[in-house]
Write a protein that holds these residues in place. Structure first.
Motif, short mmCIF file in Angstrom:
data_model
loop_
_atom_site.label_atom_id
_atom_site.label_comp_id
_atom_site.label_asym_id
_atom_site.label_seq_id
_atom_site.Cartn_x
_atom_site.Cartn_y
_atom_site.Cartn_z
N THR A 225 14.39 100.91 51.58
CA THR A 225 14.18 101.89 52.64
C THR A 225 15.34 101.90 53.61
OG1 THR A 225 12.76 102.52 54.50
CG2 THR A 225 12.89 100.18 54.00
N GLU A 227 14.68 102.66 56.69
CA GLU A 227 14.03 102.26 57.93
C GLU A 227 14.31 100.79 58.22
OE1 GLU A 227 12.17 104.14 59.97
OE2 GLU A 227 11.97 105.97 58.76
N SER A 251 -3.75 102.45 52.97
CA SER A 251 -3.05 103.14 51.88
C SER A 251 -3.97 103.43 50.71
CB SER A 251 -1.86 102.30 51.41
OG SER A 251 -0.93 102.13 52.45
N THR A 256 -0.40 107.71 47.86
CA THR A 256 0.70 108.64 47.69
C THR A 256 1.23 108.57 46.26
OG1 THR A 256 2.97 109.17 48.38
CG2 THR A 256 2.30 106.88 48.56
N ASN A 258 4.23 109.23 45.60
CA ASN A 258 5.64 108.87 45.71
C ASN A 258 5.74 107.40 46.12
OD1 ASN A 258 8.34 108.60 46.19
ND2 ASN A 258 8.52 110.34 47.59
N GLN A 261 8.01 106.08 48.97
CA GLN A 261 7.67 106.24 50.39
C GLN A 261 6.91 105.03 50.95
OE1 GLN A 261 8.48 108.72 52.59
NE2 GLN A 261 9.85 109.36 50.95
N ASN A 264 9.01 102.89 53.43
CA ASN A 264 9.19 103.59 54.71
C ASN A 264 7.92 103.56 55.55
OD1 ASN A 264 11.85 104.31 54.28
ND2 ASN A 264 11.35 106.26 53.34
N MET A 265 6.80 103.87 54.90
CA MET A 265 5.53 103.93 55.61
C MET A 265 5.13 102.56 56.16
SD MET A 265 3.55 106.40 52.90
CE MET A 265 1.93 106.10 53.61
#
Length: 275
Positions: A225, A227, A251, A256, A258, A261, A264-265
């Motif tokens: 990531t 982030e 989650s 998701t 993807n 992601q 990042n999340m």
């Protein structure tokens, strides 16, 4: 089963009302009754409510205790100030997820009466006048037009509790329907759980490793990531694992497709939770 939330100024009679409700439910219902409160040996409530971080930790502990005890069989009574409408909304979301009814009992007193009752307490149980005045000023009164404050029962100090109305509100009403943010959804794929577990574990290991050479204020780069985790303070592994479990639970309800992601999340979730 249901949740009864007490609300009011400091020293407004909430604990007395909680005890009255507990006795009533134990005599009239076969269900177990749990009172969740902020009282405890060595707890200096005045100091706790004078410090924003300590108060936040106390609210989190109370919410976690309610979450552990609330179910479709028992009665839970939350005996605390519950003076922030956003916090009452969090409790409402909790009971929506559990799919059980709730109600709010508002102990109405004047600031002068609360101050007088505070003065009559043992010195070790009193709020300082400064803290009490600040809490009264910050108090966000419940409004029955808000779904998280309804049904609302406002009681004056000399009023008898409307036991029958409260019982009807929590036993004869349907639980609020779950919505997208509280209802569990099927996982998107069997691989999703594997990715979720591995990626979040990798992020935790990166944070723990970076802390050995970092100081508060540094930003930690984590794998997968762009982030960065903002190290505003030292974070032990127990706290990181707790946040990881919370993120994984969330989650699973909001999967998701993807997998890229997830990192990042999770980093965004850590930053929000730790600040």
């Amino acid at each position: 089963m249901p949740l009864v939330v007490l609300c009011g100024f400091p020293c407004s009679g909430k604990s007395r009302r909680a005890a009255e409700l507990k006795r009533h439910f134990e005599q009239s219902s076969p269900r177990r009754v749990h009172v969740v409160g902020e009282g405890g040996p060595g707890l200096d409530r005045s100091s706790v409510y004078a410090d924003s971080q300590s108060e936040k930790n106390l609210r989190g502990a109370l919410r976690a205790e309610v979450e552990r005890k609330v179910n479709k069989d028992d009665i839970v009574i939350l005996d605390s100030l519950n003076y922030i409408k956003g916090y009452r909304y969090e409790l409402f979301c909790l009971i929506k997820h559990t799919q059980t009814p709730h109600c709010l009992v508002y102990c109405l007193t004047s600031a002068a009466l609360s101050s007088a009752w505070n003065s009559s307490r043992a010195a070790s149980e009193q709020y300082t006048q400064e803290t009490l005045d600040a809490l009264v000023l910050r108090f966000e009164a419940p409004d029955s037009r808000n779904r998280w404050d309804s049904p609302l029962f406002a009681v004056q100090p000399d009023d008898a509790l409307p036991f029958q109305e409260i019982s009807d509100a929590i036993f004869k009403r349907k639980a609020p329907p779950p919505n997208q943010s509280t209802q569990s959804q099927p996982l998107s794929s069997t691989n999703f759980l594997y990715q979720l577990d591995k990626i979040t574990q990798d992020v935790l290991l990166a944070v723990v490793s970076a802390q050995k050479t970092s100081v508060p204020g540094d930003q930690v780069t984590v794998p997968g990531t762009s982030e960065k985790v903002e190290l505003t303070r030292s974070i032990n592994m127990a706290e990181l694992r707790k946040l990881r479990r919370q993120f994984i639970s969330y989650s699973k309800m909001h999967p998701t497709e993807n997998g890229g992601q997830i990192s990042n999340m999770f980093v965004q979730y850590l930053n929000k939770s730790l600040n």
